[in-house]
Design a protein around this motif. Structure first.
Motif, short mmCIF file in Angstrom:
data_model
loop_
_atom_site.label_atom_id
_atom_site.label_comp_id
_atom_site.label_asym_id
_atom_site.label_seq_id
_atom_site.Cartn_x
_atom_site.Cartn_y
_atom_site.Cartn_z
N GLY A 65 0.81 -1.21 0.00
CA GLY A 65 0.00 0.00 0.00
C GLY A 65 0.84 1.25 0.00
O GLY A 65 1.97 1.27 0.47
N ASP A 100 0.56 5.79 0.45
CA ASP A 100 -0.19 6.94 0.92
C ASP A 100 0.52 8.18 0.41
O ASP A 100 1.61 8.51 0.87
CB ASP A 100 -0.26 6.94 2.45
CG ASP A 100 -1.03 8.12 3.01
OD1 ASP A 100 -1.44 9.02 2.25
OD2 ASP A 100 -1.23 8.14 4.24
N ILE A 125 -6.92 3.88 -2.26
CA ILE A 125 -7.04 4.38 -0.88
C ILE A 125 -5.67 4.78 -0.37
O ILE A 125 -4.65 4.27 -0.83
CB ILE A 125 -7.66 3.32 0.07
CG1 ILE A 125 -6.82 2.04 0.10
CG2 ILE A 125 -9.11 3.03 -0.28
CD1 ILE A 125 -7.26 1.02 1.14
N ASN A 126 -5.64 5.70 0.59
CA ASN A 126 -4.40 6.08 1.25
C ASN A 126 -4.16 5.09 2.38
O ASN A 126 -4.82 5.17 3.42
CB ASN A 126 -4.51 7.50 1.81
CG ASN A 126 -4.48 8.54 0.74
OD1 ASN A 126 -4.76 8.27 -0.41
ND2 ASN A 126 -4.13 9.75 1.09
N VAL A 127 -3.24 4.18 2.19
CA VAL A 127 -2.96 3.14 3.18
C VAL A 127 -2.05 3.69 4.26
O VAL A 127 -0.94 4.14 3.99
CB VAL A 127 -2.31 1.90 2.51
CG1 VAL A 127 -1.96 0.86 3.55
CG2 VAL A 127 -3.23 1.33 1.45
N GLN A 128 -2.53 3.66 5.51
CA GLN A 128 -1.73 4.12 6.65
C GLN A 128 -0.94 2.97 7.26
O GLN A 128 0.16 3.18 7.76
CB GLN A 128 -2.63 4.77 7.70
CG GLN A 128 -3.22 6.06 7.22
CD GLN A 128 -4.06 6.73 8.27
OE1 GLN A 128 -4.67 6.09 9.12
NE2 GLN A 128 -4.09 8.04 8.24
N SER A 180 -6.92 2.99 6.41
CA SER A 180 -6.74 4.05 5.43
C SER A 180 -7.34 5.34 5.96
O SER A 180 -8.19 5.33 6.85
CB SER A 180 -7.41 3.67 4.09
OG SER A 180 -8.82 3.66 4.20
#
Length: 167
Positions: free
Chosen positions: A58, A60, A83-86, A99
């Motif tokens: 992922g 971000d 999606i912004n993966v945290q 996310s």
């Protein structure tokens, strides 16, 4: 909206950048003159998790978006989500993908569940959150603490998200 066409594992870019994973994404987009064109972009994921079936990866990029990919053992790349993966956490045989985005007053966060069936990823929304987590702390094999600006929640793999008081 631009149509994604193909994503490839780019071993030479990964080696050149000194990272384990680099992905080239090609899609129909627009060139600098706004003409329809085949566009390439490169993604070096900030998070990855090696699993029996391959690799979950992922990225971000803040307000510029993010991606969640699955790379199988044959290095075939499947884009699972924009999606912004945290971060990515393993809970039993499942994976929780966190996310979120906090940018110019726009804030959201989500917990997603990723499982595998016959080697294929099954990705689904698990919880919509009150905002984007500021800190993620793994408590034990079953629990994750999500700290927000004004409150905190404890998540466990049984599907319970509880508000907790903590500093």
């Amino acid at each position: 909206m631009e149509d994604k066409i193909i994503s490839d594992f780019d071993e030479s870019l990964a080696n050149e950048a000194g990272v384990k994973i680099a992905i080239r994404v090609r899609y129909l987009g627009h060139d600098k003159n706004e003409n329809r064109a085949l566009v390439s972009e490169y993604v070096i994921p900030g998070f990855y998790f090696e699993v029996a079936e391959g690799i979950i990866a992922g990225s971000d990029r803040g307000e510029f978006g993010g991606d969640l990919f699955f790379i199988d053992r044959n290095k075939k790349v499947l884009k699972l989500a924009d999606i912004n993966v945290q971060d990515i956490f393993k809970f039993g045989s499942s994976y929780v993908v966190v996310s979120g985005l906090d940018h110019l007053g726009f804030e959201y966060g989500k917990l997603h569940l990723l499982n595998f069936s016959e080697g294929k990823p099954i990705f689904e929304l698990f919880f919509n959150l009150t905002g984007s987590p500021k800190k993620l702390i793994r408590i034990n094999s079953d629990s994750l603490l999500l700290k927000f600006r004004r409150n905190s929640y404890l998540f466990n793999i049984k599907g319970i998200l509880s508000r907790v008081a903590c500093e």
